[in-house]
Write an enzyme that holds these catalytic residues in place. Structure first.
Site, PDB file in Angstrom:
ATOM      1  N   ASP A  43      -4.922   0.284   7.931  1.00  0.00           N
ATOM      2  CA  ASP A  43      -3.433   1.063   7.951  1.00  0.00           C
ATOM      3  C   ASP A  43      -3.808   2.271   9.402  1.00  0.00           C
ATOM      4  O   ASP A  43      -2.778   2.298  10.048  1.00  0.00           O
ATOM      5  CB  ASP A  43      -3.434   1.924   6.817  1.00  0.00           C
ATOM      6  CG  ASP A  43      -1.961   2.586   6.650  1.00  0.00           C
ATOM      7  OD1 ASP A  43      -1.068   2.111   7.218  1.00  0.00           O
ATOM      8  OD2 ASP A  43      -1.908   3.429   5.973  1.00  0.00           O
ATOM      9  N   HIS A  59       0.889  -1.268   0.080  1.00  0.00           N
ATOM     10  CA  HIS A  59      -0.184   0.122  -0.122  1.00  0.00           C
ATOM     11  C   HIS A  59       0.849   1.255   0.015  1.00  0.00           C
ATOM     12  O   HIS A  59       0.623   2.350  -0.755  1.00  0.00           O
ATOM     13  CB  HIS A  59      -0.926  -0.067   1.282  1.00  0.00           C
ATOM     14  CG  HIS A  59      -0.322  -0.015   2.387  1.00  0.00           C
ATOM     15  ND1 HIS A  59       0.614  -0.963   3.036  1.00  0.00           N
ATOM     16  CD2 HIS A  59      -0.185   0.861   3.478  1.00  0.00           C
ATOM     17  CE1 HIS A  59       0.937  -0.774   4.391  1.00  0.00           C
ATOM     18  NE2 HIS A  59       0.672   0.488   4.435  1.00  0.00           N
ATOM     19  N   ASP A  60       1.912   1.230   0.703  1.00  0.00           N
ATOM     20  CA  ASP A  60       2.850   2.422   0.668  1.00  0.00           C
ATOM     21  C   ASP A  60       4.209   2.338  -0.153  1.00  0.00           C
ATOM     22  O   ASP A  60       5.158   2.898  -0.007  1.00  0.00           O
ATOM     23  CB  ASP A  60       3.203   2.765   2.235  1.00  0.00           C
ATOM     24  CG  ASP A  60       2.168   3.336   2.885  1.00  0.00           C
ATOM     25  OD1 ASP A  60       1.328   4.087   2.277  1.00  0.00           O
ATOM     26  OD2 ASP A  60       2.238   3.444   4.153  1.00  0.00           O
ATOM     27  N   LYS A  89       6.320   5.194  -1.248  1.00  0.00           N
ATOM     28  CA  LYS A  89       7.120   5.956  -0.615  1.00  0.00           C
ATOM     29  C   LYS A  89       8.626   6.038  -1.108  1.00  0.00           C
ATOM     30  O   LYS A  89       9.560   7.015  -0.629  1.00  0.00           O
ATOM     31  CB  LYS A  89       7.097   5.780   0.923  1.00  0.00           C
ATOM     32  CG  LYS A  89       5.893   5.989   1.502  1.00  0.00           C
ATOM     33  CD  LYS A  89       5.816   5.705   3.187  1.00  0.00           C
ATOM     34  CE  LYS A  89       4.243   6.062   3.710  1.00  0.00           C
ATOM     35  NZ  LYS A  89       4.390   5.697   5.111  1.00  0.00           N
ATOM     36  N   HIS A 133      -5.993   3.993  -0.461  1.00  0.00           N
ATOM     37  CA  HIS A 133      -6.004   3.841   0.910  1.00  0.00           C
ATOM     38  C   HIS A 133      -6.007   5.224   1.646  1.00  0.00           C
ATOM     39  O   HIS A 133      -6.171   5.018   2.880  1.00  0.00           O
ATOM     40  CB  HIS A 133      -5.201   3.007   1.225  1.00  0.00           C
ATOM     41  CG  HIS A 133      -3.774   3.381   1.442  1.00  0.00           C
ATOM     42  ND1 HIS A 133      -2.973   3.476   0.176  1.00  0.00           N
ATOM     43  CD2 HIS A 133      -2.764   3.721   2.382  1.00  0.00           C
ATOM     44  CE1 HIS A 133      -1.699   3.933   0.265  1.00  0.00           C
ATOM     45  NE2 HIS A 133      -1.670   4.121   1.775  1.00  0.00           N
ATOM     46  N   HIS A 134      -5.847   6.322   1.234  1.00  0.00           N
ATOM     47  CA  HIS A 134      -5.871   7.373   1.625  1.00  0.00           C
ATOM     48  C   HIS A 134      -7.106   8.195   1.479  1.00  0.00           C
ATOM     49  O   HIS A 134      -7.329   9.505   1.901  1.00  0.00           O
ATOM     50  CB  HIS A 134      -4.784   8.248   1.613  1.00  0.00           C
ATOM     51  CG  HIS A 134      -3.389   7.952   2.318  1.00  0.00           C
ATOM     52  ND1 HIS A 134      -3.507   7.784   3.741  1.00  0.00           N
ATOM     53  CD2 HIS A 134      -2.239   7.593   2.005  1.00  0.00           C
ATOM     54  CE1 HIS A 134      -2.258   7.294   4.070  1.00  0.00           C
ATOM     55  NE2 HIS A 134      -1.542   7.296   3.144  1.00  0.00           N
ATOM     56  N   HIS A 169       2.619   9.804  -2.644  1.00  0.00           N
ATOM     57  CA  HIS A 169       3.099   8.422  -2.737  1.00  0.00           C
ATOM     58  C   HIS A 169       1.956   7.401  -3.195  1.00  0.00           C
ATOM     59  O   HIS A 169       2.418   6.421  -3.606  1.00  0.00           O
ATOM     60  CB  HIS A 169       3.660   7.978  -1.291  1.00  0.00           C
ATOM     61  CG  HIS A 169       2.509   7.726  -0.341  1.00  0.00           C
ATOM     62  ND1 HIS A 169       1.921   8.512   0.369  1.00  0.00           N
ATOM     63  CD2 HIS A 169       2.137   6.392  -0.010  1.00  0.00           C
ATOM     64  CE1 HIS A 169       1.147   8.002   1.310  1.00  0.00           C
ATOM     65  NE2 HIS A 169       1.087   6.842   1.092  1.00  0.00           N
TER      66      HIS A 169
END
Length: 380
Positions: A314, A230-231, A234, A285-286, A259
């Site tokens: 998260d 998911h990240d 970054k 997811h954000h 990201h």
């Protein structure tokens, strides 16, 4: 398992013309031997069942002509034994009693014929020829059936071995794929001072919520495997922003918010369903349920369910573990904070489902706890 005969042995049995005549009357034995030998058969005699058993055990016979009434063991019992112990030998009963009951009993035992004394020469030769012909057909049929059974066994075993190999290979590939994904995700997380355990917790929280939400087992497994990425975006975030311990400026937040889109660009474009799911999670997811999230400001159920699931998982992990900018919150406090953002940040139904699984969440948190994490399991 049936012991298959090789072709040479099978052919030898088919060509066998050795006949055993069992009768306690010597003149009958001599008469039958003379008649059969004059027509190309090889004949041996036995005076009773005991002698016959010895001869049967010593070599294979194609056919046994056996008297019914003899001293000691009866001919019927001898035939029953011979057909069981020596299945390649056929049998014809010979008797002085013309009885349909006895004839039917002989046929039930497995005899191929029933000759009544005094007999005609042609009658004996016809019955012997028919018995040997029937024996040959049964031997060929038995040999063919046994070969088919062996082929089936061999191919079944080969299929089972192939399936086992495929299962092992598939499992190894799946484990290798998951390990590669986790290591790639960990590489991104390490830049954010997180630990390898974060991606483990994240994946299991997501799988738990997906399962509780009623998604198919296959979809749950995809989400579990894909969510550690998911990240992954970054990787493209500058260190001076990513590793900043304090609050971000508006400009810095804009940088770090990229990201999600970077992760999507890294993961999208593949035909693999796993990477498609991972790209969706990285991208969404954000997002927030009320439409105030990023990068696209999606709202409600326009946010894919994978993104809504990952947002809850998260956030829960961020609250319950120590980060550079905050201590770890106790489970109850973390849940209270998330409830305050029900229907704003989080899908309300999914959040309720997630919170209702407290025992399982605690188990995952404890099983994959950070080494430095001393968060109590529940509030005291």
């Amino acid at each position: 398992m049936t012991v298959l005969l090789d072709q040479t042995t099978h052919q030898t049995l088919l060509d066998n013309r050795l006949i055993l005549v069992v009768d306690d009357e010597e003149p009958i034995r001599r008469l039958l031997a003379y008649l059969l030998q004059s027509h190309g058969y090889t004949v041996e005699g036995a005076a009773d069942a005991r002698e016959a058993r010895q001869k049967l055990a010593a070599q294979p016979y194609a056919l046994m002509l056996c008297d019914v009434n003899m001293p000691g063991e009866s001919g019927m019992d001898l035939v029953r034994h011979a057909l069981t112990a020596h299945p390649h030998t056929a049998a014809i009963m010979v008797t002085g009693l013309d009885s349909s009951v006895l004839a039917n009993a002989a046929l039930d035992v497995g005899a191929f014929g029933y000759i009544v004394k005094p007999f005609e020469s042609n009658e004996v030769l016809i019955d012997v020829a028919n018995a040997l012909r029937r024996r040959r057909l049964e031997l060929e049929n038995r040999h063919h059936r046994e070969n088919l059974e062996d082929i089936v066994r061999t191919r079944t075993l080969a299929l089972q071995q192939a399936l086992e190999w495929l299962e092992r290979t598939e499992k190894e590939l799946r484990l290798s794929r998951e390990e590669t994904i986790q290591r790639l995700a960990i590489a991104a997380e390490f830049r954010d001072n997180a630990t390898a355990q974060h991606v483990q917790r994240m994946s299991h929280y997501c799988e738990l919520l997906a399962r509780k939400a009623g998604l198919s087992p296959e979809r749950c497994d995809l989400i579990r495997t894909a969510s550690p990425m998911h990240d992954i975006g970054k990787i493209g975030t500058p260190d001076h922003v990513l590793l900043k311990p304090g609050k971000f400026t508006e400009e810095e937040f804009g940088v770090i918010a990229q990201h999600a889109e970077i992760g999507y660009r890294i993961l999208s474009g593949s035909d693999a369903e796993l990477l498609k799911v991972a790209a969706v999670i990285a991208y969404t997811h954000h997002e927030r349920f009320d439409g105030t999230g990023y990068p696209r400001g999606l709202k409600g159920e326009t946010i894919p369910i994978e993104g809504r699931i990952a947002a809850i998982a998260d956030a829960f992990d961020a609250l319950t573990t120590q980060r550079v900018y905050k201590p770890a919150f106790e489970l109850g406090h973390a849940i209270d904070l998330m409830r305050k953002h029900r229907s704003a940040h989080f899908d309300p139904e999914l959040l309720d489902t997630f919170i209702a699984s407290t025992d399982e969440l605690t188990r995952i948190h404890d099983q994959y706890a950070d080494r430095t994490d001393t968060t109590p399991r529940t509030e005291t």
